[in-house]
Scaffold this motif. Structure first.
Motif, PDB file in Angstrom:
ATOM      1  N   VAL A   4       0.852  -1.188   0.000  1.00  0.00           N
ATOM      2  CA  VAL A   4       0.000   0.000   0.000  1.00  0.00           C
ATOM      3  C   VAL A   4       0.884   1.232   0.000  1.00  0.00           C
ATOM      4  O   VAL A   4       1.794   1.346   0.816  1.00  0.00           O
ATOM      5  N   ASP A   5       0.628   2.137  -0.937  1.00  0.00           N
ATOM      6  CA  ASP A   5       1.383   3.382  -0.993  1.00  0.00           C
ATOM      7  C   ASP A   5       0.621   4.472  -0.258  1.00  0.00           C
ATOM      8  O   ASP A   5      -0.527   4.760  -0.584  1.00  0.00           O
ATOM      9  N   PHE A   6       1.257   5.074   0.737  1.00  0.00           N
ATOM     10  CA  PHE A   6       0.661   6.167   1.492  1.00  0.00           C
ATOM     11  C   PHE A   6       1.365   7.463   1.133  1.00  0.00           C
ATOM     12  O   PHE A   6       2.552   7.452   0.787  1.00  0.00           O
ATOM     13  N   PRO A   7       0.665   8.579   1.228  1.00  0.00           N
ATOM     14  CA  PRO A   7       1.302   9.863   0.927  1.00  0.00           C
ATOM     15  C   PRO A   7       2.457  10.141   1.878  1.00  0.00           C
ATOM     16  O   PRO A   7       2.485   9.640   3.002  1.00  0.00           O
ATOM     17  N   PRO A   8       3.426  10.948   1.419  1.00  0.00           N
ATOM     18  CA  PRO A   8       4.530  11.321   2.309  1.00  0.00           C
ATOM     19  C   PRO A   8       3.994  11.947   3.596  1.00  0.00           C
ATOM     20  O   PRO A   8       3.008  12.670   3.589  1.00  0.00           O
ATOM     21  N   GLY A   9       4.640  11.639   4.703  1.00  0.00           N
ATOM     22  CA  GLY A   9       4.224  12.192   5.982  1.00  0.00           C
ATOM     23  C   GLY A   9       3.161  11.366   6.688  1.00  0.00           C
ATOM     24  O   GLY A   9       2.775  11.665   7.803  1.00  0.00           O
ATOM     25  N   THR A  10       2.666  10.315   6.046  1.00  0.00           N
ATOM     26  CA  THR A  10       1.648   9.465   6.657  1.00  0.00           C
ATOM     27  C   THR A  10       2.322   8.440   7.560  1.00  0.00           C
ATOM     28  O   THR A  10       3.299   7.808   7.179  1.00  0.00           O
ATOM     29  N   LEU A  11       1.783   8.305   8.744  1.00  0.00           N
ATOM     30  CA  LEU A  11       2.305   7.340   9.702  1.00  0.00           C
ATOM     31  C   LEU A  11       1.236   6.273   9.922  1.00  0.00           C
ATOM     32  O   LEU A  11       0.110   6.586  10.296  1.00  0.00           O
ATOM     33  N   VAL A  12       1.570   5.022   9.702  1.00  0.00           N
ATOM     34  CA  VAL A  12       0.628   3.913   9.862  1.00  0.00           C
ATOM     35  C   VAL A  12       1.134   3.023  10.985  1.00  0.00           C
ATOM     36  O   VAL A  12       2.284   2.585  10.979  1.00  0.00           O
ATOM     37  N   ARG A  13       0.277   2.791  11.958  1.00  0.00           N
ATOM     38  CA  ARG A  13       0.620   1.955  13.097  1.00  0.00           C
ATOM     39  C   ARG A  13      -0.552   1.030  13.406  1.00  0.00           C
ATOM     40  O   ARG A  13      -1.707   1.407  13.233  1.00  0.00           O
ATOM     41  N   PRO A  14      -0.268  -0.178  13.935  1.00  0.00           N
ATOM     42  CA  PRO A  14      -1.362  -1.086  14.297  1.00  0.00           C
ATOM     43  C   PRO A  14      -2.122  -0.614  15.537  1.00  0.00           C
ATOM     44  O   PRO A  14      -3.254  -1.023  15.766  1.00  0.00           O
ATOM     45  N   TRP A  15      -1.506   0.246  16.351  1.00  0.00           N
ATOM     46  CA  TRP A  15      -2.161   0.763  17.557  1.00  0.00           C
ATOM     47  C   TRP A  15      -1.604   2.151  17.834  1.00  0.00           C
ATOM     48  O   TRP A  15      -0.422   2.415  17.600  1.00  0.00           O
ATOM     49  N   VAL A  16      -2.468   3.035  18.292  1.00  0.00           N
ATOM     50  CA  VAL A  16      -2.020   4.377  18.682  1.00  0.00           C
ATOM     51  C   VAL A  16      -2.684   4.754  20.002  1.00  0.00           C
ATOM     52  O   VAL A  16      -3.774   4.273  20.316  1.00  0.00           O
ATOM     53  N   PRO A  17      -2.057   5.642  20.782  1.00  0.00           N
ATOM     54  CA  PRO A  17      -2.675   6.109  22.026  1.00  0.00           C
ATOM     55  C   PRO A  17      -3.735   7.171  21.694  1.00  0.00           C
ATOM     56  O   PRO A  17      -3.452   8.360  21.649  1.00  0.00           O
ATOM     57  N   MET A  18      -4.946   6.718  21.432  1.00  0.00           N
ATOM     58  CA  MET A  18      -6.012   7.574  20.909  1.00  0.00           C
ATOM     59  C   MET A  18      -6.256   8.823  21.750  1.00  0.00           C
ATOM     60  O   MET A  18      -6.336   9.930  21.219  1.00  0.00           O
ATOM     61  N   LEU A  19      -6.397   8.675  23.049  1.00  0.00           N
ATOM     62  CA  LEU A  19      -6.696   9.841  23.884  1.00  0.00           C
ATOM     63  C   LEU A  19      -5.558  10.855  23.867  1.00  0.00           C
ATOM     64  O   LEU A  19      -5.800  12.065  23.860  1.00  0.00           O
ATOM     65  N   GLU A  20      -4.340  10.367  23.826  1.00  0.00           N
ATOM     66  CA  GLU A  20      -3.193  11.281  23.738  1.00  0.00           C
ATOM     67  C   GLU A  20      -3.192  12.030  22.407  1.00  0.00           C
ATOM     68  O   GLU A  20      -2.952  13.235  22.351  1.00  0.00           O
ATOM     69  N   LEU A  21      -3.481  11.322  21.340  1.00  0.00           N
ATOM     70  CA  LEU A  21      -3.537  11.974  20.026  1.00  0.00           C
ATOM     71  C   LEU A  21      -4.682  12.980  19.950  1.00  0.00           C
ATOM     72  O   LEU A  21      -4.528  14.081  19.416  1.00  0.00           O
ATOM     73  N   LEU A  22      -5.825  12.614  20.491  1.00  0.00           N
ATOM     74  CA  LEU A  22      -6.970  13.528  20.466  1.00  0.00           C
ATOM     75  C   LEU A  22      -6.696  14.803  21.250  1.00  0.00           C
ATOM     76  O   LEU A  22      -7.212  15.867  20.901  1.00  0.00           O
ATOM     77  N   SER A  23      -5.869  14.720  22.264  1.00  0.00           N
ATOM     78  CA  SER A  23      -5.563  15.919  23.052  1.00  0.00           C
ATOM     79  C   SER A  23      -4.799  16.948  22.222  1.00  0.00           C
ATOM     80  O   SER A  23      -4.728  18.116  22.593  1.00  0.00           O
ATOM     81  N   ARG A  24      -4.258  16.521  21.078  1.00  0.00           N
ATOM     82  CA  ARG A  24      -3.496  17.422  20.209  1.00  0.00           C
ATOM     83  C   ARG A  24      -4.177  17.662  18.861  1.00  0.00           C
ATOM     84  O   ARG A  24      -3.641  18.372  18.021  1.00  0.00           O
ATOM     85  N   ALA A  25      -5.357  17.069  18.653  1.00  0.00           N
ATOM     86  CA  ALA A  25      -6.015  17.124  17.342  1.00  0.00           C
ATOM     87  C   ALA A  25      -6.956  18.313  17.207  1.00  0.00           C
ATOM     88  O   ALA A  25      -7.541  18.769  18.189  1.00  0.00           O
ATOM     89  N   ARG A  26      -7.097  18.798  15.978  1.00  0.00           N
ATOM     90  CA  ARG A  26      -8.088  19.840  15.672  1.00  0.00           C
ATOM     91  C   ARG A  26      -9.386  19.214  15.172  1.00  0.00           C
ATOM     92  O   ARG A  26     -10.460  19.770  15.365  1.00  0.00           O
ATOM     93  N   VAL A  27      -9.287  18.059  14.501  1.00  0.00           N
ATOM     94  CA  VAL A  27     -10.439  17.356  13.923  1.00  0.00           C
ATOM     95  C   VAL A  27     -10.149  15.865  13.987  1.00  0.00           C
ATOM     96  O   VAL A  27      -9.005  15.446  13.818  1.00  0.00           O
ATOM     97  N   MET A  28     -11.207  15.079  14.194  1.00  0.00           N
ATOM     98  CA  MET A  28     -11.066  13.627  14.121  1.00  0.00           C
ATOM     99  C   MET A  28     -11.888  13.132  12.936  1.00  0.00           C
ATOM    100  O   MET A  28     -13.073  13.446  12.822  1.00  0.00           O
ATOM    101  N   ILE A  29     -11.262  12.366  12.065  1.00  0.00           N
ATOM    102  CA  ILE A  29     -11.978  11.673  10.990  1.00  0.00           C
ATOM    103  C   ILE A  29     -12.244  10.277  11.519  1.00  0.00           C
ATOM    104  O   ILE A  29     -11.320   9.570  11.908  1.00  0.00           O
TER     105      ILE A  29
END
Length: 102
Positions: A4-29
């Motif tokens: 799978v080709d992802f755009p530059p700057g895309t980070l793909v992980r099997p698990w992420v710390p969702m609440l930590e990421l949301l604390s820094r997000a402007r929008v959630m898709i």
């Protein structure tokens, strides 16, 4: 994800710390799963929802009805439509205000 080709700057992980990421997000898709929506509301992050199946469509409908985000079609939205929804949700203060009120 092999092959799978992802755009530059895309980070793909099997698990992420969702609440930590949301604390820094402007929008959630999100697919509008009940847990994802509840976590976004808890973090006061407005959403772009793209429901796929089961309970997701009614949850997405409530996100849109309450002004906490915008909806796009999971199966039919073009990248430009998704980008426009993300831009609108992140730029219009009313979405963040409604999420805070929830």
């Amino acid at each position: 994800m092999d092959g799978v080709d992802f755009p530059p700057g895309t980070l793909v992980r099997p698990w992420v710390p969702m609440l930590e990421l949301l604390s820094r997000a402007r929008v959630m898709i999100t697919h509008a799963g009940a847990n994802s929506v509840a976590e976004a509301i808890q973090a006061e992050v407005p959403m772009v929802v793209a429901p796929i199946l089961d309970a997701q469509p009614p949850v997405a409908k409530r996100v849109v009805e309450t002004g906490c985000g915008l909806g796009v079609s999971y199966h039919h939205a073009a990248p430009a439509q998704i980008r426009a929804a993300v831009d609108r949700v992140s730029e219009e203060p009313a979405f963040r205000l409604r999420v805070r009120e929830m």
